[in-house]
Design a protein around this motif. Structure first.
Motif, mmCIF file in Angstrom:
data_model
loop_
_atom_site.group_PDB
_atom_site.id
_atom_site.type_symbol
_atom_site.label_atom_id
_atom_site.label_comp_id
_atom_site.label_asym_id
_atom_site.label_seq_id
_atom_site.Cartn_x
_atom_site.Cartn_y
_atom_site.Cartn_z
ATOM 1 N N THR A 2 42.631 42.324 38.213
ATOM 2 C CA THR A 2 42.177 43.073 37.058
ATOM 3 C C THR A 2 41.534 44.347 37.478
ATOM 4 O OG1 THR A 2 39.831 42.029 37.107
ATOM 5 C CG2 THR A 2 41.498 40.871 35.468
ATOM 6 N N GLY A 4 39.064 47.675 38.019
ATOM 7 C CA GLY A 4 37.624 47.410 38.162
ATOM 8 C C GLY A 4 37.048 49.057 38.486
ATOM 9 N N TRP A 27 26.704 40.916 37.310
ATOM 10 C CA TRP A 27 28.206 40.851 37.614
ATOM 11 C C TRP A 27 28.278 39.676 38.669
ATOM 12 C CZ3 TRP A 27 32.180 43.711 35.993
ATOM 13 C CH2 TRP A 27 31.679 44.701 34.977
ATOM 14 N N GLU A 147 36.685 43.963 36.533
ATOM 15 C CA GLU A 147 36.450 43.442 34.925
ATOM 16 C C GLU A 147 36.758 41.988 34.853
ATOM 17 O OE1 GLU A 147 39.769 44.676 32.384
ATOM 18 O OE2 GLU A 147 38.094 45.675 31.114
ATOM 19 N N THR A 153 31.550 45.211 30.715
ATOM 20 C CA THR A 153 32.948 45.886 30.347
ATOM 21 C C THR A 153 32.920 46.963 31.700
ATOM 22 O OG1 THR A 153 31.614 47.940 29.166
ATOM 23 C CG2 THR A 153 32.766 45.823 28.143
ATOM 24 N N LEU A 154 33.885 47.741 31.980
ATOM 25 C CA LEU A 154 34.103 48.748 32.848
ATOM 26 C C LEU A 154 33.217 49.804 32.666
ATOM 27 C CD1 LEU A 154 38.182 48.735 33.767
ATOM 28 C CD2 LEU A 154 35.929 47.798 34.983
ATOM 29 N N ARG A 155 32.996 50.199 31.562
ATOM 30 C CA ARG A 155 32.116 51.117 30.886
ATOM 31 C C ARG A 155 30.373 50.977 31.852
ATOM 32 N NH1 ARG A 155 32.396 54.656 25.670
ATOM 33 N NH2 ARG A 155 34.333 54.340 26.572
ATOM 34 N N ALA A 157 29.971 48.735 33.974
ATOM 35 C CA ALA A 157 30.114 49.052 35.568
ATOM 36 C C ALA A 157 29.993 50.407 36.087
ATOM 37 C CB ALA A 157 31.244 48.392 35.987
#
Length: 174
Positions: A2, A4, A27, A147, A153-155, A157
């Motif tokens: 996925t 990241g 995480w 992800e 979410t990636l946002r 992160a």
């Protein structure tokens, strides 16, 4: 794999601080890349060498047992040779070869186990496309948050890693 977010740092302390922040934030799907071992980062990631050790022990014992059984079978059943009234099955002459073969199998088991557990060789991975990732083997430290963790979410992160003040931040494609 996925997608990241990967962050580049210039020292191991910054990497460890970012790892702590990511772990505290929830995480779990993350990985760190460094030019040399960073024990504190490995501890935060939960990496241990215990599984490789057990694989090596198992392979060594199996190899030693196989070597001993082969010598016993050959000297007692296939080619019995009575020299000077000595017993066909004697432990001392079998030990050197048994030990050497056991060590050989343990070393091969450790190598193969390490490669399998690390999923190597890996010819393609999204982090390989990150800008400057080649420096992970020279002088840079990278933290990648993947992800897939529930509720993250990636946002998030990106926001979390930006607060750690990395040298560079990149979003990985699939």
């Amino acid at each position: 794999m996925t997608p990241g977010v990967i962050a580049e740092f210039d020292d191991p302390e910054a990497l460890v601080a970012a790892l702590r922040a990511a772990k505290d934030h929830g995480w779990r799907r993350m990985d760190a890349y460094a030019p040399y071992p960073v024990p504190e980062a490995a501890k935060l990631l939960g990496a241990t060498g215990a599984r490789v050790a057990w694989i090596a022990i198992g392979a060594g014992l199996f190899g030693a047992a196989l070597a001993y059984a082969t010598q016993w079978w050959l000297s007692v059943h296939v080619y019995p040779l009575n020299v000077g009234g000595r017993p066909l099955h004697a432990l001392p002459p079998f030990l050197p070869a048994t030990t050497i073969v056991g060590i050989l199998w343990a070393a091969a088991g450790a190598l193969i186990g390490m490669l399998a557990l690390n999923r190597l060789p890996r010819l393609s991975h999204p982090v390989f496309a990150a800008q400057n990732f080649g420096r992970a083997s020279e002088d840079r430290f990278f933290l990648c948050l993947f992800e897939g963790d529930p509720g993250l979410t990636l946002r998030e992160a990106e926001y979390l890693l930006r607060r750690q003040k990395p040298l560079r931040l990149s979003v990985l494609a699939t």
